[in-house]
Enzyme design. Structure first.
Site, PDB file in Angstrom:
ATOM      1  N   ARG A 231       0.849  -1.189   0.000  1.00 29.76           N
ATOM      2  CA  ARG A 231       0.000   0.000   0.000  1.00 29.76           C
ATOM      3  C   ARG A 231       0.883   1.238   0.000  1.00 29.76           C
ATOM      4  O   ARG A 231       1.909   1.283   0.698  1.00 29.76           O
ATOM      5  CB  ARG A 231      -0.876   0.037   1.260  1.00 29.76           C
ATOM      6  CG  ARG A 231      -2.129  -0.847   1.181  1.00 29.76           C
ATOM      7  CD  ARG A 231      -3.129  -0.295   0.170  1.00 29.76           C
ATOM      8  NE  ARG A 231      -4.349  -1.066   0.046  1.00 29.76           N
ATOM      9  CZ  ARG A 231      -4.565  -2.034  -0.860  1.00 29.76           C
ATOM     10  NH1 ARG A 231      -3.611  -2.392  -1.703  1.00 29.76           N
ATOM     11  NH2 ARG A 231      -5.735  -2.637  -0.935  1.00 29.76           N
ATOM     12  N   GLU A 260      -4.088   7.552  -5.863  1.00 28.94           N
ATOM     13  CA  GLU A 260      -4.254   6.744  -7.084  1.00 28.94           C
ATOM     14  C   GLU A 260      -5.528   7.147  -7.813  1.00 28.94           C
ATOM     15  O   GLU A 260      -6.600   7.072  -7.215  1.00 28.94           O
ATOM     16  CB  GLU A 260      -4.310   5.260  -6.702  1.00 28.94           C
ATOM     17  CG  GLU A 260      -3.002   4.754  -6.137  1.00 28.94           C
ATOM     18  CD  GLU A 260      -3.037   3.260  -5.772  1.00 28.94           C
ATOM     19  OE1 GLU A 260      -4.082   2.604  -5.949  1.00 28.94           O
ATOM     20  OE2 GLU A 260      -2.012   2.758  -5.298  1.00 28.94           O
ATOM     21  N   HIS A 282      -0.908   0.210  -9.939  1.00 25.14           N
ATOM     22  CA  HIS A 282      -1.623  -0.733  -9.054  1.00 25.14           C
ATOM     23  C   HIS A 282      -2.073  -1.971  -9.836  1.00 25.14           C
ATOM     24  O   HIS A 282      -3.272  -2.266  -9.927  1.00 25.14           O
ATOM     25  CB  HIS A 282      -2.814  -0.035  -8.382  1.00 25.14           C
ATOM     26  CG  HIS A 282      -3.236  -0.712  -7.105  1.00 25.14           C
ATOM     27  ND1 HIS A 282      -3.667  -0.036  -5.990  1.00 25.14           N
ATOM     28  CD2 HIS A 282      -3.303  -2.018  -6.763  1.00 25.14           C
ATOM     29  CE1 HIS A 282      -3.986  -0.881  -5.024  1.00 25.14           C
ATOM     30  NE2 HIS A 282      -3.770  -2.097  -5.478  1.00 25.14           N
TER      31      HIS A 282
HETATM   32  N1  LIG Z   1      -0.825  -4.244  -5.092  1.00 21.52           N
HETATM   33  C1  LIG Z   1      -1.889  -5.021  -5.041  1.00 21.52           C
HETATM   34  O1  LIG Z   1      -2.649  -5.090  -5.990  1.00 21.52           O
HETATM   35  C2  LIG Z   1      -2.157  -5.850  -3.825  1.00 21.52           C
HETATM   36  C3  LIG Z   1      -2.773  -7.093  -3.961  1.00 21.52           C
HETATM   37  C4  LIG Z   1      -2.984  -7.854  -2.795  1.00 21.52           C
HETATM   38  C5  LIG Z   1      -2.601  -7.359  -1.556  1.00 21.52           C
HETATM   39  N2  LIG Z   1      -2.062  -6.123  -1.496  1.00 21.52           N
HETATM   40  C6  LIG Z   1      -1.616  -5.577  -0.217  1.00 21.52           C
HETATM   41  O2  LIG Z   1      -0.499  -6.331   0.226  1.00 21.52           O
HETATM   42  C7  LIG Z   1      -0.386  -6.230   1.645  1.00 21.52           C
HETATM   43  C8  LIG Z   1      -0.185  -7.617   2.263  1.00 21.52           C
HETATM   44  O3  LIG Z   1      -1.339  -8.402   2.030  1.00 21.52           O
HETATM   45  P1  LIG Z   1      -1.499  -9.823   2.756  1.00 21.52           P
HETATM   46  O4  LIG Z   1      -2.729 -10.435   2.208  1.00 21.52           O
HETATM   47  O5  LIG Z   1      -0.213 -10.549   2.706  1.00 21.52           O
HETATM   48  O6  LIG Z   1      -1.795  -9.344   4.262  1.00 21.52           O
HETATM   49  P2  LIG Z   1      -1.698 -10.242   5.586  1.00 21.52           P
HETATM   50  O7  LIG Z   1      -2.659  -9.634   6.547  1.00 21.52           O
HETATM   51  O8  LIG Z   1      -1.844 -11.687   5.234  1.00 21.52           O
HETATM   52  O9  LIG Z   1      -0.191 -10.002   6.079  1.00 21.52           O
HETATM   53  C9  LIG Z   1       0.267  -8.789   6.590  1.00 21.52           C
HETATM   54  C10 LIG Z   1       1.458  -9.105   7.492  1.00 21.52           C
HETATM   55  O10 LIG Z   1       2.036  -7.879   7.925  1.00 21.52           O
HETATM   56  C11 LIG Z   1       2.479  -8.086   9.264  1.00 21.52           C
HETATM   57  N3  LIG Z   1       2.676  -6.816   9.936  1.00 21.52           N
HETATM   58  C12 LIG Z   1       1.757  -5.968  10.469  1.00 21.52           C
HETATM   59  N4  LIG Z   1       2.374  -4.896  11.006  1.00 21.52           N
HETATM   60  C13 LIG Z   1       3.715  -5.075  10.815  1.00 21.52           C
HETATM   61  C14 LIG Z   1       4.867  -4.305  11.132  1.00 21.52           C
HETATM   62  N5  LIG Z   1       4.775  -3.132  11.766  1.00 21.52           N
HETATM   63  N6  LIG Z   1       6.090  -4.782  10.775  1.00 21.52           N
HETATM   64  C15 LIG Z   1       6.210  -5.958  10.127  1.00 21.52           C
HETATM   65  N7  LIG Z   1       5.139  -6.734   9.803  1.00 21.52           N
HETATM   66  C16 LIG Z   1       3.917  -6.293  10.136  1.00 21.52           C
HETATM   67  C17 LIG Z   1       1.367  -8.922   9.892  1.00 21.52           C
HETATM   68  O11 LIG Z   1       1.817  -9.604  11.036  1.00 21.52           O
HETATM   69  C18 LIG Z   1       1.057  -9.881   8.757  1.00 21.52           C
HETATM   70  O12 LIG Z   1       1.823 -11.068   8.863  1.00 21.52           O
HETATM   71  C19 LIG Z   1      -1.666  -5.526   2.098  1.00 21.52           C
HETATM   72  O13 LIG Z   1      -1.391  -4.172   2.278  1.00 21.52           O
HETATM   73  C20 LIG Z   1      -2.612  -5.699   0.918  1.00 21.52           C
HETATM   74  O14 LIG Z   1      -3.598  -4.706   0.868  1.00 21.52           O
HETATM   75  C21 LIG Z   1      -1.802  -5.365  -2.596  1.00 21.52           C
HETATM   76  O1  LIG Z   2      -6.960  -4.551  -2.445  1.00 22.19           O
HETATM   77  C1  LIG Z   2      -6.644  -5.366  -3.292  1.00 22.19           C
HETATM   78  O2  LIG Z   2      -7.217  -6.451  -3.446  1.00 22.19           O
HETATM   79  C2  LIG Z   2      -5.493  -5.094  -4.183  1.00 22.19           C
HETATM   80  O3  LIG Z   2      -4.789  -3.965  -3.804  1.00 22.19           O
HETATM   81  C3  LIG Z   2      -5.979  -4.966  -5.570  1.00 22.19           C
HETATM   82  O4  LIG Z   2      -6.882  -3.955  -5.704  1.00 22.19           O
HETATM   83  P1  LIG Z   2      -7.690  -3.816  -7.085  1.00 22.19           P
HETATM   84  O5  LIG Z   2      -8.687  -4.925  -7.059  1.00 22.19           O
HETATM   85  O6  LIG Z   2      -8.313  -2.463  -6.951  1.00 22.19           O
HETATM   86  O7  LIG Z   2      -6.700  -3.962  -8.166  1.00 22.19           O
END
Ligand SMILES: NC(=O)c1ccc[n+]([C@@H]2O[C@H](COP(=O)([O-])OP(=O)(O)OC[C@H]3O[C@@H](n4cnc5c(N)ncnc54)[C@H](O)[C@@H]3O)[C@@H](O)[C@H]2O)c1
Ligand SMILES: O=C(O)[C@H](O)COP(=O)(O)O
Length: 567
Positions: A231, A260, A282
């Site tokens: 994020r 964004e 993204h």
């Molecule tokens: N770019 C995209 O399109 C996209 C797609 C999917 C997920 N995401 C993002 O990716 C990120 C991770 O997703 P996920 O499903 O793996 O989440 P998740 O909840 O499975 O994992 C997050 C991890 O971060 C850890 N955490 C929390 N605070 C912390 C800190 N201060 N220091 C270190 N670790 C810490 C938690 O313990 C957890 O293990 C999220 O922000 C999600 O929104 C982005």
């Molecule tokens: O929140 C999510 O699932 C990811 O960041 C992807 O977002 P999007 O579906 O808007 O691409």
């Protein structure tokens, strides 16, 4: 409901019969999910994309569910939905592989200058000499956040690319990390100087906003490259720009931004346009497969909920069915608060939630006769993980609590004790709850024990014990908990520090040793005078609690430690 990939113009707009449930789809959603909804007999309205705001929610007088075809619910006012009793569901796992693969794509693209090679060649320039890259094999990758995406990235990097992977996640299971080839470290200070590449996979929370700023970038190798497919905001964008301009680090691969799409002249756009940055708009979840997964995931849940069933990934759903709800609801709230208080007060200061962690949840008095305690179990898991995962842990419910606890290495034993109050309590409550945690670390098989007790009065919940201290406060809002020597002047000192930082005190309580602890001090080998002087100062506060404030409070005379808890 939210996202869709069908053309709004071509969607059917014939008027539904008054009894046909209607579904609003103000966002892209792939056709597989739409087919599921229409074949279930629902009427679909597909307006232009919009945010699911409080006013939009209140316009839906009969609205039952809002779905987000992805993980993040940033475009939904979840609080307003909860207040209006509307279930919000998401797809916590449908796009994990896509996000992890995109991270690897950015890793390779930054290492080998793929985008610049492509751009320049398209302009008929042959710039081989200027585009010499670096290899990733044998290099060190730092992974901050070892959840679903972070662990997948770590596995691919260590097992597939031959990288050394060093991880930081205070809440990660040590065994799971080891299985993914990750060496855990305890702090960013330890991690940053050794990494060649750094990738963050935490949710955006108060504690992860600006996790990496100027100070952190300066600690990295000048050849290091950083990635963000989590994020926007986990890296401070202005600091990252400076780090690239000043040559503190060598490059970045960025998929997510604080704004964004980024506006003309904005810092996020400057970052995206920076010559040392490979940027994507993204695209982490933008694969055919992930869009199909998330679409099916959430549409199945919508169908199930509209038929009166339970969601599998409710961000905010009530944890229990209506008939159980009335009796257990205040205790669900109490147990969730106790779990959240535990993680924020203890797990960050003395230990982490890990495999070596065992909890005992005891129901006292009337509550001991409840046989279906799944809602309370789920509430504890939800509370324990709420401050450390996406959407505030609201995706934990009675359906998935056991799996989430197992994934996190959290073991919970439930006990029923019919006496009306915990034995340590001096007051009598008809029903009360005790959370006891035992952490074993290293050779210390005896382990450390921590206890939180609480009770319900009317519909209000109270904490009555924090370890050896007898308390009586409502776990609401932002609390500062200071462990101190109870001597004259301490309260005044703390008040002055808070005043200097513009923090309002909304309530204050001094929690002294409980009877049991007082007896132990008097009878035991401890220096009686000092032992009896220990106390907790619990302050309800308004205003932003910064790390500088916490540091200053921690250094104040007579203060042993301090934690901030947001409940
Ligand atoms: N770019 C995209 O399109 C996209 C797609 C999917 C997920 N995401 C993002 O990716 C990120 C991770 O997703 P996920 O499903 O793996 O989440 P998740 O909840 O499975 O994992 C997050 C991890 O971060 C850890 N955490 C929390 N605070 C912390 C800190 N201060 N220091 C270190 N670790 C810490 C938690 O313990 C957890 O293990 C999220 O922000 C999600 O929104 C982005
Ligand atoms: O929140 C999510 O699932 C990811 O960041 C992807 O977002 P999007 O579906 O808007 O691409």
């Amino acid at each position: 409901m939210a996202p869709s990939a069908i053309d709004p113009v071509s969607s059917s707009v014939t008027a539904p019969s008054p009894n046909t449930p209607r579904i609003l789809i103000p966002e892209k959603l792939s056709p597989e999910g739409l087919a599921l909804l229409s074949s279930s007999g629902f009427h679909l309205d597909i307006p232009p994309p919009t945010k699911v705001t409080a006013s939009l929610l209140s316009a839906g007088a009969k609205l039952k569910v809002v779905a987000r075809a992805g993980v993040g619910v940033d475009n939904i006012d979840v609080k307003a939905a909860t207040e209006q009793g509307i279930i919000v569901v998401n797809s916590p796992s449908g796009n994990i592989l896509a996000a992890a693969e995109h991270t690897i794509a950015l890793l390779m693209a930054t290492a080998r200058n793929v985008p610049r090679g492509d751009q320049t060649l398209k302009q008929a320039k042959w710039e081989r000499g200027k585009l010499v890259g670096v290899e990733v094999g044998g290099k060190t990758l730092g992974v901050v956040g070892l959840g679903k995406v972070g662990l997948k990235v770590a596995r691919v990097a260590s097992q597939g690319l031959g990288m050394q992977v060093v991880g930081l996640d205070p809440y990660a299971s040590a065994d799971v990390a080891k299985g993914a080839g990750v060496t855990l470290v305890g702090s960013l200070d330890e991690l940053l100087p050794q990494v060649d590449f750094l990738t963050v996979h935490t949710p955006l929370l108060a504690s992860t906003l600006n996790l990496l700023g100027e100070e952190q970038f300066k600690k990295m190798k000048s050849t290091a490259r950083v990635l963000n497919v989590a994020r926007g905001g986990v890296y401070n964008e202005e600091a990252l720009l400076k780090a690239l301009d000043e040559g503190w680090i060598a490059g970045a691969g960025i998929d997510v931004f604080t704004q964004e799409p980024p506006k003309e002249g904005s810092v996020p756009l400057k970052l995206a346009q920076h010559p040392k940055v490979v940027s994507t708009p993204h695209l982490g979840a933008s694969t055919v497969e992930a869009q199909e997964n998330v679409s099916i995931d959430v549409c199945k849940q919508v169908v199930e909920i509209l038929k009166g069933g339970l969601p599998t990934a409710a961000v905010n759903a009530p944890l229990i069915l209506p008939e159980e709800y009335r009796r257990l609801q205040p205790f669900v709230k109490l147990v969730e608060k106790i779990g959240s208080l535990y993680t924020q007060h203890y797990a960050t200061t003395t230990t982490s939630l890990s495999n070596s962690h065992r909890f005992e949840l005891t129901y006292h008095g009337d509550l001991a006769s409840v046989s279906n305690t799944r809602p309370l179990f789920a509430a504890l898991v939800k509370g324990l993980v709420s401050s450390i995962s996406d959407a505030g842990g609201r995706d934990v419910n009675i359906v998935n609590a056991t799996i989430i606890a197992k994934d996190r290495g959290i073991a919970i034993d439930e006990k029923h004790v019919s006496s009306s109050s915990p034995s340590s309590s001096s007051s009598t409550y008809a029903s009360a709850v005790t959370l006891r945690s035992i952490t074993t670390d290293g050779d210390n098989s005896q382990g450390r024990e921590q206890i939180i007790e609480g009770y319900v009065s009317g519909n209000a919940v109270f904490i009555s014990k924090l370890d050896k201290f007898a308390a009586n406060f409502q776990p609401e809002g932002t609390l500062l908990i200071l462990h101190n020597y109870d001597e004259p002047g301490k309260i005044g000192n703390v008040g002055m520090v808070l005043g200097r930082h513009g923090i309002n005190i909304t309530f204050m309580q001094v929690a002294g040793l409980n009877q049991e602890a007082r007896r132990a001090v008097v009878d035991g080998p401890v220096d009686t005078e000092n032992g009896l002087k220990e106390a907790l100062m619990i302050l309800g506060v308004g205003g932003e609690v910064t790390s500088e404030l916490l540091e200053e409070l921690g250094k104040a005379e007579g203060i042993l430690d301090v934690s901030v808890v947001r409940l």
